[in-house]
Every structure is written in structure tokens, then in C-alpha cells.
Enzyme design. Structure first.
Site, PDB file in Angstrom:
ATOM      1  N   GLY A 194       0.797  -1.217   0.000  1.00  0.00           N
ATOM      2  CA  GLY A 194       0.000   0.000   0.000  1.00  0.00           C
ATOM      3  C   GLY A 194       0.832   1.271   0.000  1.00  0.00           C
ATOM      4  CD  GLU A 200      -1.004  -2.765  -4.673  1.00  0.00           C
ATOM      5  OE1 GLU A 200      -0.313  -2.043  -5.393  1.00  0.00           O
ATOM      6  OE2 GLU A 200      -0.850  -2.851  -3.442  1.00  0.00           O
TER       7      GLU A 200
END
Ligand code: 5RP
Length: 207
Positions: free
Chosen positions: A92, A100
């Protein structure tokens, strides 16, 4: 560091086969992956976890599709901010961890690519968060130790970092997931991770 990212990305690109559906992560390591994939001239269908990746992939001639109709992916490849010995990851850094995680979970095989400086003895703060704008002040109050970034997620939500203690990653992950207003956090559990390719000097270490 950049050379290690490149060799890890090239090793991952070699895992891709003609006809595959491939999830593309986000970040500087993934940029090396895109170049290596484009050079292989395969017939693959990709989904991108950020606008940045989508733009770069399209610019290199890769076929990128919306991730609304595909039920699963053959392979997903992405970078990481921290990799612990037990395969817990922090992701992140680029604020794209929600997409993701969805892409990693939808893939039959999730391969992480990284330079050796991403290997850590134990995870440390910050843990990236994607937060809903609605009720933001209340969500931040409930989290206690979180600061907003001047950055939005690919889906227009807010990105913050949790700076509190980590302790047991599974317990922290469960608590963050149960906090209303937290769309997703950047702790990725070992069960998601199939293979880790780490650039190590000129070579690649496979875990
Ligand atoms: C983006 C990510 C990236 O994979 C992570 O930040 C690693 O980035 P880089 O490859 O640039 O070191 O999680 O949200």
C-alpha cells in the site's frame, strides 16, 4: 536496489505464459515487470491495480481489461513494502492495496517481487489504510493512531497510515477489517502469497 527490482521482475515475467490472465500490481518494481512482459510479446489479458499501471501497460502495448467481468486470474504479480520471514506482507506504499488485495485473492498464483531491502525481521508501522470519506473523523478516532495522506486510492477513497503497534499481524488485520469505515488495510496474510522473488545482488532468491 533498482537492479534488484529489475531482476526479480524479469524472473516473474518469465512465469507468464501465452493465453494467461494476469493481474498487474503497482509501483516501481511492477514498472520493470511491465517492460519485461511487453518485450515477451505474449498474447495475455491483464488487469491493472492502478491508473498508473494501466497507463504504463497500455503505453507498452499490453492488453488491459476492466476487472468486472473476469471471475479469476491465472497469475498476479506485485511488489511489497515489507516482507516478513513468515510471509506476512505490508503493501500500500502506492495507496493501491485494496485493488491489489482483490487481484491477489482472485489469482490462482500470487507472486511477490521485491528488492532485498524489503525483507524485514518483523513488520513495523505504518500500515496503509484505505478509508471511506463518509464518517472520516469518527473512523480516525476509532483507529486512534492513524494519519491521512494527501493521496486518494484508485477508487477515490482516502489513504491513511496506521502508526500504532503491530503485535500479532493476524489480530491487527482482524481488528482493522472490523473497524467500520476502513475499506481495506495493507496487511497481506501468508495464505495469499504463493511465491516471493527477491533480487539478491545480480541473482534472484526464490522463497
Ligand atoms: C503499492 C504497493 C507497492 O507494491 C509497494 O509500495 C512497493 O513499491 P515499489 O515496487 O515501488 O518499491 O503496495 O500500493
Amino acid at each position: 536496489v533498482d537492479a534488484e527490482k529489475r531482476v526479480a521482475a524479469e524472473a516473474a515475467a518469465a512465469l507468464v505464459e501465452d493465453g494467461m490472465t494476469v493481474g498487474l500490481g503497482t509501483g516501481s518494481t511492477v514498472e520493470h515487470l511491465l517492460a519485461a512482459l511487453s518485450a515477451r510479446k505474449l498474447r495475455i489479458r491483464c488487469v491493472a491495480t492502478s491508473m498508473q499501471t494501466e497507463r504504463a501497460a497500455l503505453g507498452l502495448g499490453l492488453r488491459v481489461e476492466p476487472f468486472e467481468a473476469l471471475e479469476r486470474l491465472d497469475l498476479a504479480i506485485d511488489g511489497a513494502d515489507q516482507i516478513a520471514p513468515d510471509r506476512w506482507l505490508v503493501k500500500g506504499g502506492g495507496g493501491a492495496h485494496t485493488r491489489e488485495k482483490i487481484v491477489a485473492a482472485a489469482a490462482d498464483r500470487f507472486v511477490v517481487i521485491a528488492s532485498s531491502d524489503k525483507l524485514v525481521d518483523e513488520l513495523r508501522p505504518p500500515i496503509p489504510l484505505e478509508l471511506l470519506r463518509f464518517g472520516l473523523a469518527a473512523t480516525l478516532r476509532a483507529l486512534g493512531h492513524a494519519g491521512l495522506r494527501d493521496e486518494q486510492s484508485p477508487d477515490g477513497n482516502l489513504i491513511a497510515d496506521y502508526h500504532g503497534a503491530i503485535g500479532d499481524p493476524a489480530s491487527l488485520a482482524a481488528w482493522l477489517s472490523s473497524t467500520p469505515g476502513v475499506v481495506e488495510h495493507g496487511l497481506f496474510p501468508p495464505v495469499l502469497v504463493d511465491e516471493i522473488l527477491v533480487g539478491s545482488g545480480p541473482g534472484v532468491e526464490r522463497r
